[in-house]
Design an enzyme around this catalytic site. Structure first.
Site, PDB file in Angstrom:
ATOM      1  CE  LYS A  15      -1.973  -0.935   3.921  1.00 46.38           C
ATOM      2  NZ  LYS A  15      -1.218  -2.179   4.229  1.00 46.38           N
ATOM      3  NE  ARG A  90      -3.703  -0.771  10.044  1.00 55.01           N
ATOM      4  CZ  ARG A  90      -2.653  -0.265   9.395  1.00 55.01           C
ATOM      5  NH1 ARG A  90      -2.675   0.976   8.991  1.00 55.01           N
ATOM      6  NH2 ARG A  90      -1.597  -1.005   9.155  1.00 55.01           N
ATOM      7  NE  ARG A 129       7.612  -2.046   6.152  1.00 56.67           N
ATOM      8  CZ  ARG A 129       6.300  -1.940   6.338  1.00 56.67           C
ATOM      9  NH1 ARG A 129       5.503  -1.575   5.342  1.00 56.67           N
ATOM     10  NH2 ARG A 129       5.769  -2.229   7.511  1.00 56.67           N
ATOM     11  NE  ARG A 162       6.924   0.191  10.256  1.00 62.66           N
ATOM     12  CZ  ARG A 162       5.754   0.191   9.621  1.00 62.66           C
ATOM     13  NH1 ARG A 162       5.645   0.769   8.435  1.00 62.66           N
ATOM     14  NH2 ARG A 162       4.701  -0.382  10.158  1.00 62.66           N
ATOM     15  NE  ARG A 173       2.594  -4.338  11.464  1.00 62.30           N
ATOM     16  CZ  ARG A 173       3.587  -4.168  10.597  1.00 62.30           C
ATOM     17  NH1 ARG A 173       4.759  -4.712  10.820  1.00 62.30           N
ATOM     18  NH2 ARG A 173       3.389  -3.461   9.523  1.00 62.30           N
TER      19      ARG A 173
END
Ligand code: ADP
Ligand code: ADP
Length: 223
Positions: A15, A90, A129, A162, A173
């Site tokens: 996204k 969300r 990531r 992160r 998550r």
């Protein structure tokens, strides 16, 4: 009429990567709720200290503060032509609040691209990531590496992993996404605005698929 695009998909679906590209292409601001929370944490604000505990556990920040934060952001002048929303809404309560906010701004949710990616691939994407410290630009160690390891291509700032991209938090998550956010797929499908996009393709192919489902008004604003 302003144009509002809502990016939907699991954590790691792409996204943020795609919202940044679409935002540039459409000339609309990219509004990432996660980036705004991380900015608040960096600046040691009250909102940041409230959000940090939830984020590190991979839980959602409560609806009331999240909704207030996005309401404030969407009311700023740069959002007059619309926005590309990434990471908000969300929950069903956030989706209801968004509909009301946009009606107040003379608009509506125009299109909801849902980027679909299988769970194993999400884990590979999130655990590899690398995020830019200054602006949140997104890279991947293997799938989208920066030109120079550890350095952002766009602004030269440091890239970091992160805290919530560790395997254990990632699993939580994804669970939170399935429980609280996935119901929005049916909600937006019923409203006739959801467009499913195959996210298991190279970044440029996904971008092309996204551009093809945008409303004509949005595409014609492209520079
Ligand atoms: P989200 O915002 O949905 O959590 P991101 O855009 O941050 O997802 O992407 C998650 C990770 O996957 C990043 O490291 C990004 O570079 C990588 N990525 C994004 N799109 C693709 C793709 N189409 N193929 C492979 N890797 C991708
Ligand atoms: P990702 O890009 O991997 O999906 P985000 O950067 O969007 O992750 O979000 C990181 C964290 O910020 C979430 O796990 C959650 O704790 C918090 N967050 C972001 N957006 C929202 C939201 N709309 N509602 C509640 N919490 C949110």
């Amino acid at each position: 009429m302003p144009t509002y695009v809502v990016m939907l998909g699991a954590p790691g679906a792409g996204k943020g990567t795609q919202a940044a590209l679409l935002s540039e292409r459409l000339g609309l601001p990219h509004i990432s709720s996660g980036d705004i929370f991380r900015e608040n944490i960096k600046n040691h604000t009250e909102l940041g200290s409230l959000a940090t505990g939830y984020m590190n556990k991979g839980e959602l920040v409560p609806d009331d503060v999240t909704i207030a934060m996005i309401r404030e952001r969407l009311g700023r002048p740069d959002c007059a032509p619309g926005a590309v929303l990434d990471g908000f809404p969300r929950t069903p309560a956030q989706a209801a609040a968004l509909a009301e906010m946009l009606a107040g701004l003379g608009g509506k949710v125009d299109v909801v691209p849902y980027i679909k990616v299988e769970e194993q691939e999400l884990v590979r994407r999130l655990t590899g990531r690398w995020t830019c410290r200054a602006e949140g630009h997104i890279f991947h160690a293997v799938f989208n590496p920066p030109r120079q390891a550890g350095v952002c291509d766009h602004d030269g700032s440091e890239l970091y992993q992160r805290e919530d991209d560790q395997a254990e938090t990632v699993t939580n998550r994804i669970r939170v996404y399935l429980e609280q956010t996935a119901p929005l797929i049916a909600h937006y499908r019923a409203a006739g605005v959801m467009r499913e996009i195959d996210g298991n393709q190279p970044i440029e192919t996904v971008t092309a698929a996204l551009l093809a489902v945008l409303p004509p008004a949005a595409s014609s604003e492209a520079p």
